[in-house]
Design a protein around this motif. Structure first.
Motif, PDB file in Angstrom:
ATOM      1  N   ALA A 143      11.163  11.633   9.095  1.00 19.02           N
ATOM      2  CA  ALA A 143      11.701  10.863   7.975  1.00 19.02           C
ATOM      3  C   ALA A 143      12.258  11.762   6.865  1.00 19.02           C
ATOM      4  CB  ALA A 143      10.626   9.937   7.414  1.00 19.02           C
ATOM      5  N   CYS A 144      11.483  12.761   6.451  1.00 16.61           N
ATOM      6  CA  CYS A 144      11.918  13.585   5.315  1.00 16.61           C
ATOM      7  C   CYS A 144      12.282  15.013   5.698  1.00 16.61           C
ATOM      8  CB  CYS A 144      10.839  13.599   4.233  1.00 16.61           C
ATOM      9  SG  CYS A 144       9.349  14.519   4.677  1.00 16.61           S
ATOM     10  N   GLY A 145      11.967  15.434   6.916  1.00 16.70           N
ATOM     11  CA  GLY A 145      12.309  16.764   7.374  1.00 16.70           C
ATOM     12  C   GLY A 145      11.327  17.857   6.999  1.00 16.70           C
ATOM     13  N   ARG A 146      10.251  17.500   6.272  1.00 10.43           N
ATOM     14  CA  ARG A 146       9.283  18.522   5.875  1.00 10.43           C
ATOM     15  C   ARG A 146       8.617  19.110   7.123  1.00 10.43           C
ATOM     16  NH1 ARG A 146       3.777  18.127   2.266  1.00 10.43           N
ATOM     17  NH2 ARG A 146       3.241  20.315   2.537  1.00 10.43           N
ATOM     18  N   GLN A 147       8.430  20.421   7.104  1.00 15.85           N
ATOM     19  CA  GLN A 147       7.765  21.076   8.220  1.00 15.85           C
ATOM     20  C   GLN A 147       6.262  20.964   8.027  1.00 15.85           C
ATOM     21  OE1 GLN A 147      10.123  24.144   7.163  1.00 15.85           O
ATOM     22  NE2 GLN A 147      11.590  23.922   8.815  1.00 15.85           N
ATOM     23  N   LEU A 148       5.588  20.508   9.074  1.00 13.27           N
ATOM     24  CA  LEU A 148       4.161  20.248   9.006  1.00 13.27           C
ATOM     25  C   LEU A 148       3.406  21.139   9.972  1.00 13.27           C
ATOM     26  CD1 LEU A 148       4.476  16.373   9.106  1.00 13.27           C
ATOM     27  CD2 LEU A 148       4.176  17.769   7.085  1.00 13.27           C
ATOM     28  N   LYS A 149       2.159  21.391   9.661  1.00 13.88           N
ATOM     29  CA  LYS A 149       1.272  22.169  10.524  1.00 13.88           C
ATOM     30  C   LYS A 149      -0.022  21.388  10.634  1.00 13.88           C
ATOM     31  CE  LYS A 149      -1.241  25.701   9.123  1.00 13.88           C
ATOM     32  NZ  LYS A 149      -1.647  26.983   8.589  1.00 13.88           N
ATOM     33  N   VAL A 150      -0.461  21.087  11.865  1.00 15.16           N
ATOM     34  CA  VAL A 150      -1.693  20.330  12.084  1.00 15.16           C
ATOM     35  C   VAL A 150      -2.545  21.024  13.133  1.00 15.16           C
ATOM     36  CG1 VAL A 150      -0.687  18.108  11.422  1.00 15.16           C
ATOM     37  CG2 VAL A 150      -0.594  18.842  13.793  1.00 15.16           C
ATOM     38  N   ALA A 151      -3.785  20.582  13.236  1.00 11.43           N
ATOM     39  CA  ALA A 151      -4.709  21.130  14.232  1.00 11.43           C
ATOM     40  C   ALA A 151      -4.276  20.698  15.629  1.00 11.43           C
ATOM     41  CB  ALA A 151      -6.124  20.653  13.946  1.00 11.43           C
ATOM     42  N   PRO A 152      -4.526  21.521  16.641  1.00 12.99           N
ATOM     43  CA  PRO A 152      -4.075  21.199  17.998  1.00 12.99           C
ATOM     44  C   PRO A 152      -4.734  19.950  18.582  1.00 12.99           C
ATOM     45  CG  PRO A 152      -5.422  23.194  18.000  1.00 12.99           C
ATOM     46  CD  PRO A 152      -5.162  22.835  16.571  1.00 12.99           C
ATOM     47  N   ARG A 153      -5.927  19.589  18.097  1.00 15.20           N
ATOM     48  CA  ARG A 153      -6.601  18.405  18.649  1.00 15.20           C
ATOM     49  C   ARG A 153      -5.923  17.091  18.241  1.00 15.20           C
ATOM     50  NH1 ARG A 153     -10.281  20.710  15.197  1.00 15.20           N
ATOM     51  NH2 ARG A 153     -10.451  19.705  13.193  1.00 15.20           N
ATOM     52  N   THR A 154      -4.938  17.168  17.338  1.00 13.39           N
ATOM     53  CA  THR A 154      -4.233  15.957  16.914  1.00 13.39           C
ATOM     54  C   THR A 154      -3.010  15.665  17.774  1.00 13.39           C
ATOM     55  OG1 THR A 154      -2.918  17.191  15.311  1.00 13.39           O
ATOM     56  CG2 THR A 154      -4.996  16.237  14.531  1.00 13.39           C
ATOM     57  N   ALA A 155      -2.730  16.490  18.771  1.00 16.18           N
ATOM     58  CA  ALA A 155      -1.552  16.298  19.630  1.00 16.18           C
ATOM     59  C   ALA A 155      -1.598  14.919  20.273  1.00 16.18           C
ATOM     60  CB  ALA A 155      -1.494  17.373  20.705  1.00 16.18           C
ATOM     61  N   GLY A 156      -0.491  14.192  20.162  1.00 15.62           N
ATOM     62  CA  GLY A 156      -0.370  12.857  20.739  1.00 15.62           C
ATOM     63  C   GLY A 156      -0.938  11.754  19.864  1.00 15.62           C
ATOM     64  N   LYS A 157      -1.568  12.097  18.742  1.00 11.48           N
ATOM     65  CA  LYS A 157      -2.158  11.090  17.855  1.00 11.48           C
ATOM     66  C   LYS A 157      -1.205  10.790  16.698  1.00 11.48           C
ATOM     67  CE  LYS A 157      -6.837  12.465  18.946  1.00 11.48           C
ATOM     68  NZ  LYS A 157      -8.062  13.037  18.441  1.00 11.48           N
ATOM     69  N   ARG A 158      -1.484   9.687  16.004  1.00 11.01           N
ATOM     70  CA  ARG A 158      -0.678   9.332  14.846  1.00 11.01           C
ATOM     71  C   ARG A 158      -1.106  10.164  13.647  1.00 11.01           C
ATOM     72  NH1 ARG A 158      -0.392   3.917  12.810  1.00 11.01           N
ATOM     73  NH2 ARG A 158      -2.633   3.989  12.842  1.00 11.01           N
ATOM     74  N   ALA A 159      -0.120  10.517  12.829  1.00 10.30           N
ATOM     75  CA  ALA A 159      -0.369  11.247  11.594  1.00 10.30           C
ATOM     76  C   ALA A 159       0.535  10.682  10.512  1.00 10.30           C
ATOM     77  CB  ALA A 159      -0.099  12.739  11.795  1.00 10.30           C
ATOM     78  N   THR A 160       0.189  10.941   9.276  1.00 11.41           N
ATOM     79  CA  THR A 160       1.004  10.514   8.147  1.00 11.41           C
ATOM     80  C   THR A 160       1.515  11.750   7.430  1.00 11.41           C
ATOM     81  OG1 THR A 160      -0.312   8.517   7.893  1.00 11.41           O
ATOM     82  CG2 THR A 160       1.015   9.174   6.017  1.00 11.41           C
ATOM     83  N   CYS A 161       2.808  11.775   7.180  1.00 14.75           N
ATOM     84  CA  CYS A 161       3.408  12.900   6.470  1.00 14.75           C
ATOM     85  C   CYS A 161       2.884  12.893   5.030  1.00 14.75           C
ATOM     86  CB  CYS A 161       4.932  12.781   6.474  1.00 14.75           C
ATOM     87  SG  CYS A 161       5.760  14.069   5.496  1.00 14.75           S
ATOM     88  N   PRO A 162       2.326  14.012   4.549  1.00 18.40           N
ATOM     89  CA  PRO A 162       1.802  14.034   3.186  1.00 18.40           C
ATOM     90  C   PRO A 162       2.888  13.983   2.124  1.00 18.40           C
ATOM     91  CG  PRO A 162       1.581  16.191   4.207  1.00 18.40           C
ATOM     92  CD  PRO A 162       2.087  15.258   5.262  1.00 18.40           C
ATOM     93  N   ALA A 163       4.124  14.290   2.500  1.00 22.18           N
ATOM     94  CA  ALA A 163       5.212  14.289   1.522  1.00 22.18           C
ATOM     95  C   ALA A 163       5.795  12.897   1.313  1.00 22.18           C
ATOM     96  CB  ALA A 163       6.311  15.254   1.963  1.00 22.18           C
ATOM     97  N   CYS A 164       6.077  12.178   2.420  1.00 21.73           N
ATOM     98  CA  CYS A 164       6.759  10.887   2.284  1.00 21.73           C
ATOM     99  C   CYS A 164       5.925   9.702   2.756  1.00 21.73           C
ATOM    100  CB  CYS A 164       8.085  10.913   3.053  1.00 21.73           C
ATOM    101  SG  CYS A 164       7.891  10.992   4.848  1.00 21.73           S
ATOM    102  N   GLY A 165       4.802   9.943   3.445  1.00 20.22           N
ATOM    103  CA  GLY A 165       3.935   8.857   3.897  1.00 20.22           C
ATOM    104  C   GLY A 165       4.363   8.229   5.203  1.00 20.22           C
ATOM    105  N   ALA A 166       5.387   8.777   5.872  1.00 23.43           N
ATOM    106  CA  ALA A 166       5.850   8.213   7.144  1.00 23.43           C
ATOM    107  C   ALA A 166       4.797   8.432   8.227  1.00 23.43           C
ATOM    108  CB  ALA A 166       7.159   8.883   7.562  1.00 23.43           C
ATOM    109  N   THR A 167       4.661   7.456   9.118  1.00 24.75           N
ATOM    110  CA  THR A 167       3.741   7.577  10.241  1.00 24.75           C
ATOM    111  C   THR A 167       4.466   8.241  11.396  1.00 24.75           C
ATOM    112  OG1 THR A 167       2.583   5.590   9.541  1.00 24.75           O
ATOM    113  CG2 THR A 167       2.235   6.296  11.799  1.00 24.75           C
ATOM    114  N   LEU A 168       3.854   9.300  11.941  1.00 20.09           N
ATOM    115  CA  LEU A 168       4.469  10.110  12.983  1.00 20.09           C
ATOM    116  C   LEU A 168       3.516  10.246  14.162  1.00 20.09           C
ATOM    117  CD1 LEU A 168       5.290  13.034  10.571  1.00 20.09           C
ATOM    118  CD2 LEU A 168       6.903  11.292  11.261  1.00 20.09           C
TER     119      LEU A 168
END
Length: 173
Positions: free
Chosen positions: A12-37
């Motif tokens: 949605a906003c293009g921000r580059q994100l870094k998450v833990a590997p155990r979250t692969a395939g799960k839903r996340a929310t972008c901390p910048a714009c709140g989009a569900t990814l």
């Protein structure tokens, strides 16, 4: 390699994100714009991209629109469902989406207006409320005595629950 973080861009906003590997395939929310990814599978970090070098430490979201990760304590955006620092799923905030009914209100409705099914309507169990009402009115009040006794017992049961257990059992989803 399994301990390597996952790097990806918000769609949605293009921000580059870094998450833990155990979250692969799960839903996340972008901390910048709140989009569900949906978090993609593990990918190596771009070695020569200066933007990723600037990710540590992450900038804090705007004041007043933040919360703390209950696991690692990082400051994250209020709508975030997964902490971008540790990758842990965050509990839903009280009052998010639909609200859970109050157990004391449900108990009082059951004790005082239970023969009319008021507590069942309040808890969202419309068909049981209609059944209680039909039995009470349809039997010219004779069935109301039995229904009232059942409702009083239900009201007392509601009062024995903790708020958390009541929300888990009767909370609206």
């Amino acid at each position: 390699m399994p301990d390597q973080p996952i790097y990806f861009n918000c769609t949605a906003c293009g921000r580059q994100l870094k998450v833990a590997p155990r979250t692969a395939g799960k839903r996340a929310t972008c901390p910048a714009c709140g989009a569900t990814l949906v978090v993609p599978g593990p990918q190596p970090p771009p070695l020569n991209d200066p933007v990723f070098a600037k990710l540590e430490p992450e900038p804090a979201p705007a004041a007043g629109n933040t919360k703390f990760c209950f696991h690692c304590g990082a400051v994250i955006a209020a709508p975030a469902e997964i902490c971008p620092r540790c990758g842990v799923l965050q509990p839903a905030p009280a009052g998010a989406g639909s609200t859970s009914p109050n157990r004391v209100v449900a108990a009082l409705l059951a004790i005082f207006l239970g023969s009319l099914g008021a507590h069942k309507f309040y808890l969202g169990n419309i068909w049981m409320g209609v059944l209680y009402l039909i039995v009470s009115v349809g039997t010219c009040g004779i069935g109301a005595i039995v229904i009232a006794l059942i409702a009083i017992i239900e009201g007392l049961v509601y009062l024995t629950y903790t708020d958390e257990k009541f929300a888990a059992v009767y909370g609206r989803r």
